[in-house]
Design a protein around this motif. Structure first.
Motif, mmCIF file in Angstrom:
data_model
loop_
_atom_site.group_PDB
_atom_site.id
_atom_site.type_symbol
_atom_site.label_atom_id
_atom_site.label_comp_id
_atom_site.label_asym_id
_atom_site.label_seq_id
_atom_site.Cartn_x
_atom_site.Cartn_y
_atom_site.Cartn_z
ATOM 1 N N ILE A 1 0.831 -1.204 0.000
ATOM 2 C CA ILE A 1 0.000 0.000 0.000
ATOM 3 C C ILE A 1 0.867 1.256 0.000
ATOM 4 N N LEU A 2 1.928 1.265 0.776
ATOM 5 C CA LEU A 2 2.818 2.429 0.811
ATOM 6 C C LEU A 2 3.540 2.628 -0.512
ATOM 7 N N LEU B 1 0.983 4.056 -2.940
ATOM 8 C CA LEU B 1 0.720 5.453 -2.582
ATOM 9 C C LEU B 1 1.868 6.358 -3.021
ATOM 10 N N SER C 1 1.805 6.774 -6.773
ATOM 11 C CA SER C 1 0.688 7.649 -7.163
ATOM 12 C C SER C 1 1.035 9.120 -6.940
ATOM 13 N N VAL C 2 1.625 9.422 -5.801
ATOM 14 C CA VAL C 2 2.008 10.805 -5.499
ATOM 15 C C VAL C 2 3.075 11.287 -6.477
#
Length: 51
Positions: free
Chosen positions: A12-13, A16, A19-20
């Motif tokens: 998940i990290l 994320l 994505s950022v």
């Protein structure tokens, strides 16, 4: 059970962070627009045949 939870949080990290980074790269992209060539006065008019 704990290992599955830790691996899930790591995935998940990573998603994320990617994505950022992608969104940041998209916002920093410099868009360019080609200049508009002005029309001459009689270029836009069609000639009508005289009767």
């Amino acid at each position: 059970m704990i290992t599955v939870l830790v691996i899930s949080i790591i995935v998940i990290l990573i998603v994320l962070a990617l994505s950022v980074l992608t969104i940041g790269k998209g916002y920093s992209y410099k868009h360019t627009v080609d200049p508009v060539k002005p029309l001459q006065e009689d270029e836009g008019k069609k000639e009508e045949p005289e009767k």
